[in-house]
Design a protein around this motif. Structure first.
Motif, PDB file in Angstrom:
ATOM      1  N   THR A 119       0.827  -1.213   0.000  1.00 59.25           N
ATOM      2  CA  THR A 119       0.000   0.000   0.000  1.00 59.25           C
ATOM      3  C   THR A 119       0.858   1.259   0.000  1.00 59.25           C
ATOM      4  N   LEU A 120       1.928   1.259   0.803  1.00 64.52           N
ATOM      5  CA  LEU A 120       2.759   2.451   0.922  1.00 64.52           C
ATOM      6  C   LEU A 120       3.666   2.669  -0.282  1.00 64.52           C
ATOM      7  N   LEU A 121       4.225   1.578  -0.814  1.00 63.87           N
ATOM      8  CA  LEU A 121       5.333   1.718  -1.759  1.00 63.87           C
ATOM      9  C   LEU A 121       5.040   1.198  -3.157  1.00 63.87           C
ATOM     10  N   GLU A 122       3.987   0.416  -3.332  1.00 61.34           N
ATOM     11  CA  GLU A 122       3.767  -0.235  -4.616  1.00 61.34           C
ATOM     12  C   GLU A 122       2.355  -0.019  -5.151  1.00 61.34           C
ATOM     13  N   ASP A 123       1.773   1.117  -4.811  1.00 62.41           N
ATOM     14  CA  ASP A 123       0.466   1.495  -5.337  1.00 62.41           C
ATOM     15  C   ASP A 123      -0.607   0.465  -4.990  1.00 62.41           C
ATOM     16  N   GLY A 124      -0.406  -0.245  -3.903  1.00 60.00           N
ATOM     17  CA  GLY A 124      -1.416  -1.194  -3.445  1.00 60.00           C
ATOM     18  C   GLY A 124      -1.473  -2.492  -4.222  1.00 60.00           C
ATOM     19  N   GLN A 125      -0.583  -2.712  -5.162  1.00 56.85           N
ATOM     20  CA  GLN A 125      -0.641  -3.927  -5.964  1.00 56.85           C
ATOM     21  C   GLN A 125      -0.164  -5.127  -5.150  1.00 56.85           C
ATOM     22  N   VAL A 126      -0.883  -6.230  -5.281  1.00 54.10           N
ATOM     23  CA  VAL A 126      -0.560  -7.436  -4.530  1.00 54.10           C
ATOM     24  C   VAL A 126       0.727  -8.048  -5.074  1.00 54.10           C
ATOM     25  N   ARG A 127       1.647  -8.375  -4.182  1.00 51.77           N
ATOM     26  CA  ARG A 127       2.899  -9.024  -4.588  1.00 51.77           C
ATOM     27  C   ARG A 127       2.625 -10.497  -4.886  1.00 51.77           C
ATOM     28  N   ARG A 128       2.913 -10.902  -6.098  1.00 52.68           N
ATOM     29  CA  ARG A 128       2.816 -12.321  -6.443  1.00 52.68           C
ATOM     30  C   ARG A 128       4.074 -12.731  -7.188  1.00 52.68           C
ATOM     31  N   GLU A 129       4.570 -13.915  -6.865  1.00 49.00           N
ATOM     32  CA  GLU A 129       5.686 -14.455  -7.609  1.00 49.00           C
ATOM     33  C   GLU A 129       5.189 -14.974  -8.953  1.00 49.00           C
ATOM     34  N   ALA A 130       6.119 -15.350  -9.804  1.00 48.43           N
ATOM     35  CA  ALA A 130       5.767 -15.876 -11.120  1.00 48.43           C
ATOM     36  C   ALA A 130       5.721 -17.396 -11.077  1.00 48.43           C
ATOM     37  N   ALA A 131       4.753 -17.974 -11.784  1.00 49.20           N
ATOM     38  CA  ALA A 131       4.654 -19.419 -11.956  1.00 49.20           C
ATOM     39  C   ALA A 131       5.024 -19.752 -13.395  1.00 49.20           C
ATOM     40  N   LEU A 132       5.951 -20.684 -13.556  1.00 52.21           N
ATOM     41  CA  LEU A 132       6.389 -21.096 -14.889  1.00 52.21           C
ATOM     42  C   LEU A 132       6.363 -22.619 -14.961  1.00 52.21           C
ATOM     43  N   ALA A 133       5.677 -23.147 -15.968  1.00 49.26           N
ATOM     44  CA  ALA A 133       5.521 -24.590 -16.091  1.00 49.26           C
ATOM     45  C   ALA A 133       6.788 -25.255 -16.618  1.00 49.26           C
ATOM     46  N   ASP A 134       7.506 -24.577 -17.521  1.00 46.28           N
ATOM     47  CA  ASP A 134       8.689 -25.164 -18.124  1.00 46.28           C
ATOM     48  C   ASP A 134       9.877 -25.013 -17.180  1.00 46.28           C
ATOM     49  N   PRO A 135      10.597 -26.112 -16.857  1.00 44.50           N
ATOM     50  CA  PRO A 135      11.706 -26.006 -15.894  1.00 44.50           C
ATOM     51  C   PRO A 135      12.851 -25.124 -16.362  1.00 44.50           C
ATOM     52  N   VAL A 136      13.110 -25.047 -17.667  1.00 39.23           N
ATOM     53  CA  VAL A 136      14.167 -24.165 -18.166  1.00 39.23           C
ATOM     54  C   VAL A 136      13.744 -22.708 -17.997  1.00 39.23           C
ATOM     55  N   ASP A 137      12.499 -22.411 -18.358  1.00 40.99           N
ATOM     56  CA  ASP A 137      11.980 -21.058 -18.143  1.00 40.99           C
ATOM     57  C   ASP A 137      12.061 -20.676 -16.665  1.00 40.99           C
ATOM     58  N   ALA A 138      11.772 -21.643 -15.786  1.00 43.69           N
ATOM     59  CA  ALA A 138      11.788 -21.347 -14.352  1.00 43.69           C
ATOM     60  C   ALA A 138      13.176 -20.912 -13.892  1.00 43.69           C
ATOM     61  N   VAL A 139      14.224 -21.549 -14.426  1.00 46.73           N
ATOM     62  CA  VAL A 139      15.583 -21.180 -14.040  1.00 46.73           C
ATOM     63  C   VAL A 139      15.939 -19.800 -14.587  1.00 46.73           C
ATOM     64  N   VAL A 140      15.625 -19.557 -15.842  1.00 49.60           N
ATOM     65  CA  VAL A 140      15.936 -18.255 -16.446  1.00 49.60           C
ATOM     66  C   VAL A 140      15.220 -17.144 -15.686  1.00 49.60           C
ATOM     67  N   HIS A 141      13.946 -17.347 -15.400  1.00 52.46           N
ATOM     68  CA  HIS A 141      13.189 -16.320 -14.688  1.00 52.46           C
ATOM     69  C   HIS A 141      13.742 -16.102 -13.286  1.00 52.46           C
ATOM     70  N   GLU A 142      14.160 -17.181 -12.624  1.00 52.45           N
ATOM     71  CA  GLU A 142      14.750 -17.039 -11.291  1.00 52.45           C
ATOM     72  C   GLU A 142      15.971 -16.128 -11.338  1.00 52.45           C
ATOM     73  N   GLY A 143      16.797 -16.296 -12.362  1.00 50.51           N
ATOM     74  CA  GLY A 143      17.970 -15.434 -12.494  1.00 50.51           C
ATOM     75  C   GLY A 143      17.591 -13.981 -12.711  1.00 50.51           C
ATOM     76  N   LEU A 144      16.602 -13.730 -13.564  1.00 54.35           N
ATOM     77  CA  LEU A 144      16.145 -12.359 -13.801  1.00 54.35           C
ATOM     78  C   LEU A 144      15.582 -11.753 -12.521  1.00 54.35           C
ATOM     79  N   ALA A 145      14.822 -12.559 -11.767  1.00 59.68           N
ATOM     80  CA  ALA A 145      14.225 -12.057 -10.527  1.00 59.68           C
ATOM     81  C   ALA A 145      15.295 -11.709  -9.504  1.00 59.68           C
ATOM     82  N   ARG A 146      16.365 -12.496  -9.453  1.00 53.92           N
ATOM     83  CA  ARG A 146      17.415 -12.232  -8.475  1.00 53.92           C
ATOM     84  C   ARG A 146      18.283 -11.047  -8.878  1.00 53.92           C
TER      85      ARG A 146
END
Length: 656
Positions: free
Chosen positions: A377-404
């Motif tokens: 509410t204070l810092l992110e315009d009230g948007q709910v924080r949700r992580e990303a779900a990725l079905a493909d295991p390779v995509d999941a690793v790539v996205h994890e790196g981008l997120a970190r």
């Protein structure tokens, strides 16, 4: 060793076993004449009416989820303040919880103790690398030396409670008595090699404070921590000295609130033995952010994650858990013991202090959810924080790196720019960017996605050269130079994919050297993920959780359509499991099963969703007639006082 103030009080008091009954008589006597609760904080402008309304509504929505007693909440942000009490500090006498209500602080006490130790270190009265036996001779020599610095970071190998007998104390103890509970026990790890969270280790630090200062631990806190910070109602917790504003403690059994079991916290005096109000916690947090209790250099030490000898960050500094979370550098501590659950959160770069305390024990999950929604509410315009779900295991690793890259790089840059922090040495940036591109190369990942994920999750540690921190911080610095400081502050709301793609665009604008632009394959993955992420958003769920919707069933067709055929979409597992749990409580087994099946279909890689469904299906299956009835399971011994360091739960830590 000097005796504490509590020892002196003990000589004039009733026996410890009589304390709960005496405390009850005080509560009954005070219920008839409740004094006004005057704030201890200096005047401060309030938040806007819209923000105040949003904060109040989100807390009430969270409390509506299940049974609760009292909850006090305090928020400071850039000079503005909001405090509020909810529910009852005393259910039997219908006494309301307020911002003035005092609660047991539990393990937040460790933050107070760390400040005391570091004040004395600043004055040259103790050395951080001194062996603890030089200050606490009652602690006999062990197989390895243990230093003050290691104890501050839970790296000293000192054990924590090893059973109910060692933690469920009902006697009033002085410092020597508290130490006698554990000093003969062996170390459980070689110091420096393993993070072992320990209240007993902090009791050693409390004893060191007494030796170095010549004062009792409680006296030292009052004169050098509580009074300078303006914490007027903070003190060591003692049933005989509680005022009429102190909360009565409760525990939850079979969804019923029952009085907490009696515990005398003098046995954990420096690791979990204080009481305070959320107003006191706000004052303490503000004093820490403004370097009123220790210097900026010492504050940096406290807020910097310590490392094991092999180069693994522990996510704990000196007296605080500390880690990046969605691009925010978070400094926090939580506490839990009979009568209470507490949480203190500082965001040094954003000038935020958040304090929550409840008189319901084992309520840490609720406090984390409330704190997360407040920060949204204070810092992110009230948007709910949700992580990303990725079905493909390779995509999941790539996205994890981008997120970190996003969460570590942005958080560390902001902490170093707008807080007391410092960044790791940048090293050869071109080589570091090449390493990241190799780390997130699809062909290499596909050889063994599980090992690739482990490499990505180690990429921020010193053993990996702090790779993701160095590269991510350079990305944040470039974005700030091109788009400005305000745009960078908006990045947590936009998320990791927007952060990466904005950096790529900024590089084009300022003509970054080719090695600092990442490989084309990685840039293409990031563009695809962001397109799918935007497409999969459900407008009705941007600022509300699915389990907060009055009729979530009506949104399921929209949610199902939005997430179909995309590589990445928001992770709704926790929210869907909450809905299933509620349906189960209402006896709606078919609806419960339907929501669990939906969770598995939407998140096929979620162990949580699959396990919840398997458990329900197993319950629904009748046992074969030939199978004899099972004996009731024998419950394993459970530590009744689960002090919580405030570090992220494992699943959240991995995702962040």
């Amino acid at each position: 060793m000097k005796k504490t103030l509590l020892t002196a009080l003990l000589l004039l008091s009733v026996p410890a076993q009589a304390a709960p009954r005496a405390a009850l008589r005080v509560a009954r006597a005070s219920a008839a004449a409740e004094p006004a609760t005057e704030s201890i904080l200096p005047p401060a402008p309030p938040f806007s009416e819209d923000i105040q309304r949003a904060l109040d509504e989100l807390v009430r929505a969270e409390l509506a989820r299940g049974p609760h007693a009292g909850l006090s909440v305090g928020v400071l942000h850039e000079g503005k303040r909001w405090t509020r009490g909810y529910g009852w500090r005393d259910l039997a006498h219908r006494l309301p919880a307020t911002p003035r209500t005092t609660y047991r602080m539990a393990s937040i006490t460790k933050s107070f103790t760390a400040v005391a130790v570091l004040q004395l270190a600043q004055e040259g009265k103790l050395g951080l690398d001194a062996e603890i036996q030089s200050l606490v001779p009652d602690f006999p020599p062990k197989e390895w030396p243990v230093t003050v610095r290691e104890l501050l970071g839970h790296l000293g190998g000192v054990p924590n409670y090893d059973g109910p007998e060692s933690s469920n104390n009902v006697r009033h103890l002085d410092t020597a008595g508290a130490l006698a509970l554990f000093v003969q026990k062996p170390l459980v790890a070689e110091p420096g090699t393993k993070f072992v969270y320990t209240t007993w280790g902090y009791n050693l630090l409390g004893a060191a404070v007494e030796t170095a200062s010549g004062q009792g631990y409680g006296d030292y806190l009052r004169e050098h921590v509580f009074e300078p910070a303006g914490m007027r109602h903070a003190a060591l917790d003692d049933y005989r000295t509680r005022d009429r504003q102190h909360a009565v403690g409760y525990r939850l059994e079979k969804r019923q609130l029952l009085p907490s079991q009696y515990l005398d916290v003098s046995s954990r005096f420096a690791g979990g033995g204080t009481r305070a109000s959320v107003e006191d916690l706000l004052a303490f947090g503000q004093a820490m952010l403004q370097h009123q209790l220790v210097t900026a250099d010492t504050t940096r030490l406290m807020q910097t994650s310590m490392s094991t000898r092999d180069g693994q960050l522990t996510d704990y500094g000196m007296g605080f858990a500390t880690y990046p979370l969605r691009g925010h550098y978070t400094v926090t501590h939580a506490g839990g013991q009979p009568e209470t659950s507490t949480l203190l959160v500082l965001l040094p770069a954003e000038d935020v202090v958040l304090a929550l305390a409840t008189n319901l024990e084992n309520d840490a999950k609720r406090l984390r959810r409330v704190s997360s929604r407040i920060l949204e509410t204070l810092l992110e315009d009230g948007q709910v924080r949700r992580e990303a779900a990725l079905a493909d295991p390779v995509d999941a690793v790539v996205h994890e790196g981008l997120a970190r890259l996003f969460t570590y790089g942005l958080a560390y840059h902001q902490w170093a720019t707008h807080g007391p922090g410092v960044l790791p040495e940048p090293g050869e940036l071109a080589a570091a960017f090449t390493q990241v591109s190799t780390l997130l190369d699809r062909a290499r990942i596909s050889e063994n996605p599980q090992e690739a994920m482990a490499r990505v999750r180690e990429g921020h540690h010193p053993l990996a050269g702090s790779l993701l921190i160095r590269v991510g911080a350079h990305m944040a610095r470039t974005l700030e130079q091109v788009e400005g400081a305000q745009a960078l502050r908006d990045q947590p709301r936009r998320g990791p994919l927007a952060f990466f793609n904005a950096y790529v665009a900024a590089c084009e604008q300022v003509n970054c050297p080719a090695p600092l632009r990442f490989g084309e394959s990685l840039r293409e993955d990031a563009r695809r993920y962001e397109q799918d992420w935007r497409r999969s958003q459900v407008p009705e769920l941007l600022r509300v959780r699915l389990d907060e919707v009055a009729r979530p069933e009506t949104l399921w067709p929209t949610l199902e359509a939005a997430t179909a055929g995309v590589s990445t979409h928001p992770d709704y597992v926790e929210e869907m499991l909450q809905i299933a749990t509620l349906q189960g409580r209402l006896g709606r087994r078919e609806q419960q099963r339907r929501w669990l099946e939906r969770a598995v279909a939407l998140h096929p890689r979620s162990d949580e969703a699959r396990q919840a469904l398997a458990k329900l299906v197993g319950q629904d299956k009748p046992a074969p007639r030939s199978t004899p009835p099972r004996a009731p399971p024998v419950a394993a011994p459970v530590d009744p006082v689960p002090d919580n360091a405030g570090r992220l739960p494992r699943r959240a830590a991995q995702q962040e």
